[in-house]
Write a protein that holds these residues in place. Sequence first.
Motif, PDB file in Angstrom:
ATOM      1  N   VAL A 174       0.855  -1.189   0.000  1.00 52.20           N
ATOM      2  CA  VAL A 174       0.000   0.000   0.000  1.00 52.20           C
ATOM      3  C   VAL A 174       0.893   1.243   0.000  1.00 52.20           C
ATOM      4  O   VAL A 174       1.343   1.695   1.059  1.00 52.20           O
ATOM      5  N   PRO A 175       1.194   1.810  -1.187  1.00 54.43           N
ATOM      6  CA  PRO A 175       2.023   3.027  -1.224  1.00 54.43           C
ATOM      7  C   PRO A 175       1.177   4.293  -1.078  1.00 54.43           C
ATOM      8  O   PRO A 175       0.018   4.340  -1.500  1.00 54.43           O
ATOM      9  N   ALA A 176       1.753   5.304  -0.457  1.00 49.63           N
ATOM     10  CA  ALA A 176       1.140   6.640  -0.358  1.00 49.63           C
ATOM     11  C   ALA A 176       2.279   7.641  -0.521  1.00 49.63           C
ATOM     12  O   ALA A 176       2.944   8.000   0.455  1.00 49.63           O
ATOM     13  N   LEU A 177       2.508   8.075  -1.762  1.00 47.97           N
ATOM     14  CA  LEU A 177       3.718   8.819  -2.090  1.00 47.97           C
ATOM     15  C   LEU A 177       3.384  10.270  -2.418  1.00 47.97           C
ATOM     16  O   LEU A 177       2.717  10.566  -3.417  1.00 47.97           O
ATOM     17  N   GLN A 178       3.812  11.165  -1.574  1.00 49.47           N
ATOM     18  CA  GLN A 178       3.622  12.605  -1.815  1.00 49.47           C
ATOM     19  C   GLN A 178       4.661  13.078  -2.825  1.00 49.47           C
ATOM     20  O   GLN A 178       5.848  12.825  -2.673  1.00 49.47           O
ATOM     21  N   THR A 179       4.223  13.758  -3.836  1.00 46.21           N
ATOM     22  CA  THR A 179       5.136  14.229  -4.876  1.00 46.21           C
ATOM     23  C   THR A 179       5.829  15.517  -4.437  1.00 46.21           C
ATOM     24  O   THR A 179       5.336  16.249  -3.572  1.00 46.21           O
ATOM     25  N   GLY A 180       6.969  15.772  -5.051  1.00 44.56           N
ATOM     26  CA  GLY A 180       7.675  17.014  -4.801  1.00 44.56           C
ATOM     27  C   GLY A 180       8.516  17.027  -3.540  1.00 44.56           C
ATOM     28  O   GLY A 180       8.986  18.090  -3.124  1.00 44.56           O
ATOM     29  N   VAL A 181       8.728  15.859  -2.914  1.00 44.57           N
ATOM     30  CA  VAL A 181       9.559  15.783  -1.709  1.00 44.57           C
ATOM     31  C   VAL A 181      10.977  15.434  -2.152  1.00 44.57           C
ATOM     32  O   VAL A 181      11.247  14.309  -2.589  1.00 44.57           O
ATOM     33  N   VAL A 182      11.895  16.390  -2.068  1.00 46.63           N
ATOM     34  CA  VAL A 182      13.257  16.219  -2.581  1.00 46.63           C
ATOM     35  C   VAL A 182      14.242  16.353  -1.426  1.00 46.63           C
ATOM     36  O   VAL A 182      14.108  17.244  -0.577  1.00 46.63           O
ATOM     37  N   ALA A 183      15.225  15.466  -1.400  1.00 46.32           N
ATOM     38  CA  ALA A 183      16.297  15.528  -0.397  1.00 46.32           C
ATOM     39  C   ALA A 183      17.632  15.373  -1.110  1.00 46.32           C
ATOM     40  O   ALA A 183      17.723  14.764  -2.182  1.00 46.32           O
ATOM     41  N   ARG A 184      18.687  15.926  -0.514  1.00 46.79           N
ATOM     42  CA  ARG A 184      20.027  15.738  -1.048  1.00 46.79           C
ATOM     43  C   ARG A 184      20.579  14.444  -0.472  1.00 46.79           C
ATOM     44  O   ARG A 184      20.784  14.326   0.730  1.00 46.79           O
ATOM     45  N   ALA A 185      20.799  13.472  -1.327  1.00 48.94           N
ATOM     46  CA  ALA A 185      21.209  12.149  -0.867  1.00 48.94           C
ATOM     47  C   ALA A 185      21.982  11.438  -1.956  1.00 48.94           C
ATOM     48  O   ALA A 185      21.988  11.835  -3.125  1.00 48.94           O
ATOM     49  N   ASP A 186      22.649  10.355  -1.563  1.00 54.04           N
ATOM     50  CA  ASP A 186      23.297   9.430  -2.489  1.00 54.04           C
ATOM     51  C   ASP A 186      22.229   8.428  -2.926  1.00 54.04           C
ATOM     52  O   ASP A 186      21.723   7.651  -2.112  1.00 54.04           O
ATOM     53  N   ARG A 187      21.866   8.462  -4.185  1.00 55.12           N
ATOM     54  CA  ARG A 187      20.751   7.651  -4.658  1.00 55.12           C
ATOM     55  C   ARG A 187      20.989   6.162  -4.389  1.00 55.12           C
ATOM     56  O   ARG A 187      20.081   5.450  -3.937  1.00 55.12           O
ATOM     57  N   ASP A 188      22.198   5.696  -4.632  1.00 53.26           N
ATOM     58  CA  ASP A 188      22.467   4.273  -4.451  1.00 53.26           C
ATOM     59  C   ASP A 188      22.368   3.882  -2.978  1.00 53.26           C
ATOM     60  O   ASP A 188      21.766   2.861  -2.632  1.00 53.26           O
ATOM     61  N   GLN A 189      22.973   4.682  -2.109  1.00 54.82           N
ATOM     62  CA  GLN A 189      22.940   4.329  -0.691  1.00 54.82           C
ATOM     63  C   GLN A 189      21.526   4.425  -0.132  1.00 54.82           C
ATOM     64  O   GLN A 189      21.119   3.605   0.691  1.00 54.82           O
ATOM     65  N   LEU A 190      20.757   5.419  -0.558  1.00 56.13           N
ATOM     66  CA  LEU A 190      19.386   5.536  -0.077  1.00 56.13           C
ATOM     67  C   LEU A 190      18.532   4.389  -0.600  1.00 56.13           C
ATOM     68  O   LEU A 190      17.650   3.881   0.108  1.00 56.13           O
ATOM     69  N   THR A 191      18.807   3.952  -1.843  1.00 55.36           N
ATOM     70  CA  THR A 191      18.114   2.769  -2.371  1.00 55.36           C
ATOM     71  C   THR A 191      18.438   1.556  -1.513  1.00 55.36           C
ATOM     72  O   THR A 191      17.552   0.738  -1.195  1.00 55.36           O
ATOM     73  N   GLN A 192      19.689   1.442  -1.109  1.00 52.98           N
ATOM     74  CA  GLN A 192      20.109   0.323  -0.270  1.00 52.98           C
ATOM     75  C   GLN A 192      19.317   0.340   1.051  1.00 52.98           C
ATOM     76  O   GLN A 192      18.861  -0.709   1.520  1.00 52.98           O
ATOM     77  N   VAL A 193      19.135   1.514   1.646  1.00 45.77           N
ATOM     78  CA  VAL A 193      18.389   1.624   2.902  1.00 45.77           C
ATOM     79  C   VAL A 193      16.939   1.198   2.710  1.00 45.77           C
ATOM     80  O   VAL A 193      16.382   0.414   3.495  1.00 45.77           O
ATOM     81  N   LEU A 194      16.282   1.708   1.663  1.00 41.99           N
ATOM     82  CA  LEU A 194      14.863   1.407   1.446  1.00 41.99           C
ATOM     83  C   LEU A 194      14.653  -0.060   1.117  1.00 41.99           C
ATOM     84  O   LEU A 194      13.683  -0.682   1.572  1.00 41.99           O
ATOM     85  N   VAL A 195      15.542  -0.650   0.306  1.00 44.40           N
ATOM     86  CA  VAL A 195      15.420  -2.077  -0.012  1.00 44.40           C
ATOM     87  C   VAL A 195      15.517  -2.894   1.271  1.00 44.40           C
ATOM     88  O   VAL A 195      14.763  -3.850   1.492  1.00 44.40           O
ATOM     89  N   ASN A 196      16.444  -2.516   2.145  1.00 45.63           N
ATOM     90  CA  ASN A 196      16.609  -3.231   3.411  1.00 45.63           C
ATOM     91  C   ASN A 196      15.352  -3.141   4.264  1.00 45.63           C
ATOM     92  O   ASN A 196      14.881  -4.141   4.818  1.00 45.63           O
TER      93      ASN A 196
END
Length: 549
Positions: A431-453
């Motif tokens: 069940v996703p609920a994704l607000q658009t326009g929320v931007v953060a400065r991050a390392d895309r690969d490392q943040l992907t690693q966190v979310l996958v985990n």
Amino acid sequence: MRLRTRLALAFALLALVPLAVVVPLTLTRLRDTLSRELDARMTAATASAQESLERSAANSRRAVEELVESPAMEDLVRDARTAPLRVIQANTAEGLMKSRGLTVLALFDRNGTVLSSGHLPARRGDPDPALFAVTKEKSPRPVPVRVDVRGDAGLRQVPALVTARPVDYGDVRLWAVGGVVLDDGLAQHLARLTQSDVTLLSGGTQVAHAGSAAPPTVEQELPLGNVASVRLTFSRAAAREAEEGVMRAFLLLAGLGLGFAALLGLLVSRWMTRPVEALTSGARRVAEGALDVQVTARATGEVGELVRTFNHMTSELKNTTERLMATERIAAWQEVARRLAHEIKNPLTPIRMSLETLMAAHEARHPSFPTLFKESAGVVLEEVERLRRIVDEFSRFARLPKPQLAPVDLSELTQSVLSLYAAPPEGIQLVPALQTGVVARADRDQLTQVLVNLVKNAEEAMTGKGGSLRVRVKGTDADAIVEVEDEGPGIPLEHRARIFEPYFTTKDGGTGLGLAIAARILQEHGGRLEVGGEPGQGARFSVVLPRAS
């Protein structure tokens, strides 16, 4: 602070201990004694003031009773049977009042009309409801009331203790209401009697005052019904002066003792600290890299044993240091290997699921297979490239890669991660609920690693039970937030303090590095990983990052 100085201060403090123990006890006992004496004096003075008030009230009551029983009153009421106002003159009550030592006296007919008033002659022929109301009182004791009197400033109300008694002759009844005014004379008498500052109050207003009391003070109040009160203020200045005298003596003794003890402490500490200072110098040289330092200071007892132990320690320090450095290198590489294995293992499951989905679609000859293949292949290639970069960074630096910060749309990134879980296990609803326009400065690969985990952990928590796996993206003025919430067993409260520690895990076969690495990644991003949810009702992990402008 040097040891020599500390020892000198210790001697000084030891000299102060007896005084610090004795003087507070002495002050406490002195204070208690003075307080008891003051309480006793206050109690006696208050009792004397109360007795004086009662005596004044009794005298005024007796004076009124003698007046109404006198032949003069009997003659007066007999002559006034037909026309009281014509028979009783305006100055009649004044003469009777002075003859009996009263300061308040009014004669009323049975309807409450003033026939004559000794304290306010001008009221003749008028009603005085406040004073006449005393005739309705059942108590034989004088009643406190406010009466009108005329002074230099004009008409004013003052408190008084008055008594009402009837005078009957046949069917004719007159009322004599008399008493004493509570004025400056009474205040001066009470001040002399109690040796205190006396204030007469009526309706919160001061009507009389006498005496004085030096601060600090303590007060005692005697109420006189609802009309007035007598406030007695007693001085505590004598007790305060005694306490201050003892304190001054204590400070003088403390100063002398402190000076003598400090001098003695300096002499003794200089002799005691020489070996310790030599040990300090040797330890400093060891810290600078000279591992074979030897201390030659002479010392006996425990300090001498410490010098011998230090010399033996430095002789063994070099070999021990070399062994420890070798052991630390081995442990560091073991941790690198464990982290590398853990980080490689996590993406394999979504890659396998994507391939299984492709195989199932191919076997079923699904019409959207080309589109699905293109999307899944892109995700798989992206994950393979990310794994290659992680392995490369681990092998070169034996630590997590340094984040390469860039603006990242969290809604788009989360949607990309969730595409790896397009076909969740049976019973689990995404069940996703994704607000658009929320931007953060991050390392895309490392943040992907966190979310996958986090998504993988949530899915595993509901395996066999099922439920909804909710993924939300939202933003505040300062933060960009991604929440992953499951309906599994939740995190026990006693485990929450350790859940981000490396190698702490409650899962069979878990390494305990996933959440620790995720928390470390977010820390290096300037964010944090928070855990929530109620035990038994699921867990909620929140990725909080500073929001990009």
